[in-house]
Design a protein around this motif. Structure first.
Motif, PDB file in Angstrom:
ATOM      1  N   UNK A 196      15.863 -10.950 -11.991  1.00 37.40           N
ATOM      2  CA  UNK A 196      16.770 -10.009 -12.053  1.00 37.40           C
ATOM      3  C   UNK A 196      17.176 -10.124 -13.713  1.00 37.40           C
ATOM      4  N   UNK A 197      17.036  -8.863 -14.393  1.00 41.41           N
ATOM      5  CA  UNK A 197      17.199  -8.810 -15.866  1.00 41.41           C
ATOM      6  C   UNK A 197      18.806  -8.514 -15.925  1.00 41.41           C
ATOM      7  N   UNK A 198      19.459  -9.786 -16.397  1.00 38.46           N
ATOM      8  CA  UNK A 198      20.857  -9.573 -16.638  1.00 38.46           C
ATOM      9  C   UNK A 198      21.373  -8.530 -17.704  1.00 38.46           C
ATOM     10  N   UNK A 199      20.504  -8.535 -18.757  1.00 35.59           N
ATOM     11  CA  UNK A 199      20.733  -7.642 -19.957  1.00 35.59           C
ATOM     12  C   UNK A 199      20.625  -5.994 -19.584  1.00 35.59           C
ATOM     13  N   UNK A 200      19.825  -5.740 -18.651  1.00 37.30           N
ATOM     14  CA  UNK A 200      19.811  -4.307 -18.070  1.00 37.30           C
ATOM     15  C   UNK A 200      20.406  -4.319 -16.782  1.00 37.30           C
ATOM     16  N   UNK A 201      20.974  -5.248 -15.986  1.00 38.07           N
ATOM     17  CA  UNK A 201      21.497  -5.320 -14.949  1.00 38.07           C
ATOM     18  C   UNK A 201      20.606  -4.713 -13.938  1.00 38.07           C
ATOM     19  N   UNK A 202      19.222  -4.704 -14.062  1.00 34.22           N
ATOM     20  CA  UNK A 202      18.158  -4.100 -13.109  1.00 34.22           C
ATOM     21  C   UNK A 202      17.226  -5.346 -12.568  1.00 34.22           C
ATOM     22  N   UNK A 203      16.856  -5.282 -11.568  1.00 37.19           N
ATOM     23  CA  UNK A 203      15.990  -6.265 -11.060  1.00 37.19           C
ATOM     24  C   UNK A 203      14.520  -5.766 -11.525  1.00 37.19           C
ATOM     25  N   UNK A 204      13.657  -6.805 -11.752  1.00 40.27           N
ATOM     26  CA  UNK A 204      12.160  -6.456 -12.234  1.00 40.27           C
ATOM     27  C   UNK A 204      11.355  -6.575 -11.211  1.00 40.27           C
ATOM     28  N   UNK A 205      12.029  -7.073  -9.960  1.00 39.87           N
ATOM     29  CA  UNK A 205      10.809  -7.015  -8.723  1.00 39.87           C
ATOM     30  C   UNK A 205       9.582  -8.071  -8.807  1.00 39.87           C
ATOM     31  N   UNK A 206       9.663  -8.981  -9.715  1.00 43.14           N
ATOM     32  CA  UNK A 206       8.641 -10.079 -10.018  1.00 43.14           C
ATOM     33  C   UNK A 206       9.092 -11.143  -9.006  1.00 43.14           C
ATOM     34  N   UNK A 207       8.215 -11.782  -8.348  1.00 43.96           N
ATOM     35  CA  UNK A 207       8.337 -12.792  -7.654  1.00 43.96           C
ATOM     36  C   UNK A 207       8.233 -14.215  -8.191  1.00 43.96           C
ATOM     37  N   UNK A 208       9.254 -14.940  -8.321  1.00 40.04           N
ATOM     38  CA  UNK A 208       8.997 -16.327  -8.986  1.00 40.04           C
ATOM     39  C   UNK A 208       8.721 -17.417  -7.939  1.00 40.04           C
ATOM     40  N   UNK A 214       0.807  -1.250  -0.047  1.00 44.78           N
ATOM     41  CA  UNK A 214       0.042  -0.025   0.056  1.00 44.78           C
ATOM     42  C   UNK A 214       0.915   1.467   0.007  1.00 44.78           C
ATOM     43  N   UNK A 215       2.177   1.368   0.329  1.00 43.97           N
ATOM     44  CA  UNK A 215       3.001   2.440   0.703  1.00 43.97           C
ATOM     45  C   UNK A 215       3.813   2.771  -0.520  1.00 43.97           C
ATOM     46  N   UNK A 216       3.702   1.913  -1.655  1.00 47.09           N
ATOM     47  CA  UNK A 216       4.379   1.954  -2.838  1.00 47.09           C
ATOM     48  C   UNK A 216       3.589   2.504  -3.931  1.00 47.09           C
ATOM     49  N   UNK A 217       4.201   3.484  -4.684  1.00 49.85           N
ATOM     50  CA  UNK A 217       3.432   4.160  -5.845  1.00 49.85           C
ATOM     51  C   UNK A 217       2.737   3.025  -6.951  1.00 49.85           C
ATOM     52  N   UNK A 218       1.538   3.113  -6.842  1.00 51.17           N
ATOM     53  CA  UNK A 218       0.830   2.094  -7.764  1.00 51.17           C
ATOM     54  C   UNK A 218       1.369   2.026  -9.194  1.00 51.17           C
ATOM     55  N   UNK A 219       2.011   3.321  -9.581  1.00 55.53           N
ATOM     56  CA  UNK A 219       2.254   3.562 -10.902  1.00 55.53           C
ATOM     57  C   UNK A 219       3.558   2.723 -11.435  1.00 55.53           C
ATOM     58  N   UNK A 220       4.516   2.530 -10.160  1.00 55.63           N
ATOM     59  CA  UNK A 220       5.648   1.814 -10.537  1.00 55.63           C
ATOM     60  C   UNK A 220       5.957   0.460  -9.585  1.00 55.63           C
ATOM     61  N   UNK A 221       5.193   0.220  -8.773  1.00 54.32           N
ATOM     62  CA  UNK A 221       4.991  -0.828  -8.076  1.00 54.32           C
ATOM     63  C   UNK A 221       4.547  -2.096  -9.021  1.00 54.32           C
ATOM     64  N   UNK A 222       5.511  -3.158  -8.643  1.00 48.28           N
ATOM     65  CA  UNK A 222       5.245  -4.466  -9.497  1.00 48.28           C
ATOM     66  C   UNK A 222       4.281  -5.426  -8.715  1.00 48.28           C
ATOM     67  N   UNK A 223       3.097  -5.889  -9.103  1.00 46.39           N
ATOM     68  CA  UNK A 223       2.533  -6.608  -8.209  1.00 46.39           C
ATOM     69  C   UNK A 223       3.167  -8.131  -8.198  1.00 46.39           C
ATOM     70  N   UNK A 224       2.768  -8.913  -6.865  1.00 46.79           N
ATOM     71  CA  UNK A 224       3.628 -10.309  -6.981  1.00 46.79           C
ATOM     72  C   UNK A 224       2.361 -11.350  -6.638  1.00 46.79           C
ATOM     73  N   UNK A 225       2.722 -12.383  -7.250  1.00 45.65           N
ATOM     74  CA  UNK A 225       1.731 -13.537  -6.930  1.00 45.65           C
ATOM     75  C   UNK A 225       2.631 -14.311  -5.759  1.00 45.65           C
TER      76      UNK A 225
END
Length: 782
Positions: free
Chosen positions: A468-480, A308-319
């Motif tokens: 984690x996206x190795x190509x961009x060296x950035x996390x995607x924040x998705x939970x697998x 709830x405290x994260x900006x919904x425009x940038x927060x990545x939902x998780x399953x």
């Protein structure tokens, strides 16, 4: 540590977000006291009330509780004999009005569509107290002043006060005109509730009167002329009388409020809770939150859950999926990749649900009830973790282990971190095993490969990772879920330009087990990604197929509707022509009978023939479109042949040949002159050609009282029913049976829709038990 860990999960901030949406101090008080419950019945009741409030808010847009204030201190003072002031009395009136508005608003919601039983029970329990509200508002105006109409005595006193003020003003105005040179300014002002005039100090004696005040410089004296002293005294006496009368009125109003104190306290409790529920509903609306399902067994199934405290425009939902027999979920992945946020999201969802709050997830999300939610979460991301940090974490873990039970939810962030990796990993595994043996549910984040192996081999544990996206060296924040996090140190180093020789040398230092683990993780990650791409493509194709199906169905329905309309239009036109022919025939026959009755001797044969010719011309020649011309128009037609007339969709018999390829046809009780290309010959036994020429009535022996439509399409069945109804009417039936079977119900629906508009149908119904039930429609004919 309490039963519920709130501060590390930032639950207080969630409470503040909800509190800001309450409209009264009473609602805010309910929110500030909001605590989770472990009782299923209680939590379910809270969630049901919140869901009803969400429906209420959605239906009404906004529900106003304007005027609702905390009047409990005022009620207590009234009961102790104190006198409430005007503001407090209006506060009571506003609270009564807010309760009545809430009750009225909910009554406007259609009870047949939305029962809302819990909220209706609450609002109906609110006492209206309209008489008390009207008494208060009739006595005190919006500016918190007792009205003149509150009592006859107060009205009389205030009229006298106005008269006295007018006399004072008149007197002082005369003084201003007569003694202008003595005045500092030609104005009238007040000092100590007395009307005075600013006089130059040197004219004090000449002016005469009482000095009430002077300016800071002493040059101006504020003097009350002697002529208005009696009037000012009289005004002061009237003001004292007004004060006493106002106090008396307020005392009476206070007594009325004290008499209803119990009802008012009950209203306050109900309205405070309603404001609390509406605040939760506004929170749900603002954050697109939903009411979760409560699981009967240990289950956490969150669909697209958000913090709830994260900006919904940038927060990545998780399953998140965690259910029996799985007890533990081990999350691995890079720093700042979202592991801690995942823990907090799950912990917050559980806390919010057990407080009756909607959670930020998709519908059908499910969560268990926990006897306690314990979290050891440190937000420190520093690489300099000292022994004191490790000690702090261990102190929290020891407290958790001492207070948890089999129904607890345990959240560990970076379990075992802050010490030697080998010892930390061993300690983390032992803690996890102890928690799982005691039956609790646990989620933990870690960087240790040993814990990945533990989760992979333990029957009640499951690996998860943040992508984690190795190509961009950035996390995607998705939970697998089901995939352990892969160490990306070598890949990142390679992307940043470290030489391949150094990377290859580093890989050689890994043990075979570690290399096998990394290869397994890489394989699982690739397979997971391929499966997701396949699923996306399948979902895309399904959406396209559903869209095409919907479009085809819409076009088909439009085509069917247009076809029915065209047929109905043609039928109505045919019926109009037939009706006109019948009317003309009736007129001719009537004229013949009257003529024959009056002058039978004058009726000549040629005149009778003319009348018959006129009768034969009552049906105009119809030119059919080319597509309606019979394909059998070249067949030879003879008197007595049974024919079908497409333009009327009727059968008949040729009774006379009247010209070149022109015949007189008997259709029921009517005779029509039609050309051969308007007729279709039907195969008819020769004995049927000897029908009487005067009239033709089909025997009911030729028409069955029931028609079997099973296995036919709707359009095919409708055409057959249309002809069958006409034959049944000519045969004299009053009731027929249409057998369509049960099946999917599509044929039955199409048949009954057609019957509803047919001219010959009086009524219809489904068959009784002995008549075939819902597989048969019984039709009553006109």
């Amino acid at each position: 540590m309490k039963q519920w860990t709130e501060r590390p999960l930032e639950f207080n901030q969630i409470r503040q977000m909800v509190e800001e949406l309450a409209t009264s101090t009473l609602g805010k008080e309910w929110i500030s006291q909001m605590q989770p419950s472990t009782e299923r019945q209680t939590v379910q009741l809270w969630l049901d009330k919140t869901e009803e409030a969400m429906v209420w808010l959605r239906m009404k847009g906004e529900i106003s509780l304007r005027g609702l204030v905390d009047i409990r201190p005022s009620l207590k003072r009234a009961e102790l004999g104190g006198i409430l002031n005007e503001e407090e009395c209006l506060g009571v009136a506003g609270t009564i009005r807010a309760g009545r508005n809430a009750k009225s608003s909910l009554r406007q919601v259609d009870i047949e569509k939305y029962e809302l039983p819990l909220l209706r029970q609450m609002t109906e329990a609110i006492e209206s107290l309209e008489n008390l509200e009207h008494t208060l508002t009739d006595s005190i105006d919006e500016q918190e002043i007792v009205r003149d109409s509150a009592s006859p005595e107060l009205s009389r006193i205030r009229r006298q006060m106005e008269t006295t003020r007018a006399q004072i003003q008149s007197n002082l105005q005369q003084v201003l005109r007569n003694k202008q040179k003595m005045l500092q300014e030609a104005i009238i002002t007040q000092r100590f509730d007395r009307y005075v005039i600013p006089v130059k100090s040197e004219y004090r004696v000449q002016f005469g009167g009482i000095v009430h005040d002077q300016s800071a410089s002493g040059a101006t004296l504020f003097m009350e002329p002697q002529s208005v002293v009696p009037l000012n005294n009289q005004l002061r006496e009237l003001e004292l009388k007004e004060t006493r009368e106002v106090e008396r009125i307020l005392a009476e109003l206070t007594n009325l409020i004290a008499e209803q104190a119990d009802f008012l306290r009950s209203n306050i409790d109900l309205l405070g809770e309603i404001d609390f529920l509406l605040a939760k509903a506004r929170f749900a609306h603002r954050h697109k939150a939903v009411i979760p399902n409560l699981a009967t067994q240990r289950t956490i199934s969150l669909r697209k859950a958000r913090h709830p405290l994260l900006d919904p425009k940038i927060a990545v939902p998780i399953d998140v999926e965690l259910s029996t027999p799985i007890q533990a979920l081990l999350i691995t992945g890079p720093n700042t990749g979202g592991k801690t946020v995942s823990l907090k999201t799950v912990g917050l969802a559980a806390l919010m649900a057990q407080c009756g709050l909607p959670i930020l997830a998709e519908p059908e999300s499910t969560i268990s009830l926990f006897s306690g939610i314990f979290a050891d979460i440190g937000d420190e991301q520093s690489i300099e973790q000292s022994l004191s940090t490790f000690s702090g974490h261990m102190t929290n873990i020891i407290r958790i282990l001492s207070q948890m039970d089999s129904d607890s939810l345990i959240l560990f962030d970076e379990l075992g971190a802050g010490t030697d990796p080998t010892e930390g990993a061993a300690l983390a595994i032992s803690i996890l095993e102890d928690v799982m043996e005691r039956g609790a549910t646990v989620m933990a984040t870690t960087h240790y490969s040993e814990l990945k192996v533990f989760a992979h081999t333990h029957p009640h544990a499951l690996n998860a990772s943040v992508e984690f996206d190795v190509e961009t060296l950035r996390p995607t924040y998705r939970l697998l879920i089901g995939v352990p996090g892969k160490s990306n140190a070598f890949a990142i180093s390679r992307r940043l330009g470290l030489s391949l020789e150094l990377i290859d040398a580093a890989e050689k230092h890994l043990s075979p087990e570690e290399r096998d683990l990394e290869e397994m993780i890489a394989t699982l990650t690739a397979e997971r990604k391929a499966a997701e791409e396949t699923l996306k493509e399948a979902m895309k194709l399904r959406e396209e197929a559903e869209s095409m199906h919907a479009e085809v169905r819409t076009n088909w329905e439009r085509f069917e509707e247009e076809k029915i309309q065209l047929r109905e239009k043609a039928r109505q036109e045919a019926r109009r022509i037939v009706n006109r022919a019948e009317q003309e025939a009736d007129e001719v026959l009537k004229e013949l009978r009257e003529w024959a009755k009056l002058r039978p001797q004058d009726l000549k044969e040629h005149e009778l023939n003319e009348m018959r010719a006129r009768l034969g011309k009552v049906v105009p020649e119809m030119k059919l479109p080319q597509k309606m011309v019979s394909k059998k128009k070249e067949e030879k037609l003879e008197v007595g042949d049974e024919v079908y007339i497409p333009s009327f969709q009727q059968k008949g018999f040729i009774v006379e040949e009247v010209g070149n390829k022109e015949f007189q046809v008997q259709i029921g009780v009517l005779k029509m002159k039609l050309k051969a290309n308007q007729l279709e010959k039907r195969e008819t036994p020769k004995q049927q050609t000897k029908q009487p020429k005067a009239t033709f009535v089909r025997s009911n022996q030729d028409v069955s009282p029931e028609l079997d439509l099973r296995g036919k399409m709707v359009e095919e069945a409708i055409q057959e029913i249309d002809q069958y109804l006409d034959h049944s009417v000519l045969a004299g039936y009053k009731q027929i049976h249409l057998i369509h079977g049960k099946g999917t119900g599509a044929l039955r629906t199409g048949v009954q829709n057609f019957l509803r508009r047919h001219r010959s149908v009086k009524s219809y119904r489904l068959g009784a038990i002995g008549e075939g039930g819902s597989g048969v429609t019984v039709v009553e004919l006109k």
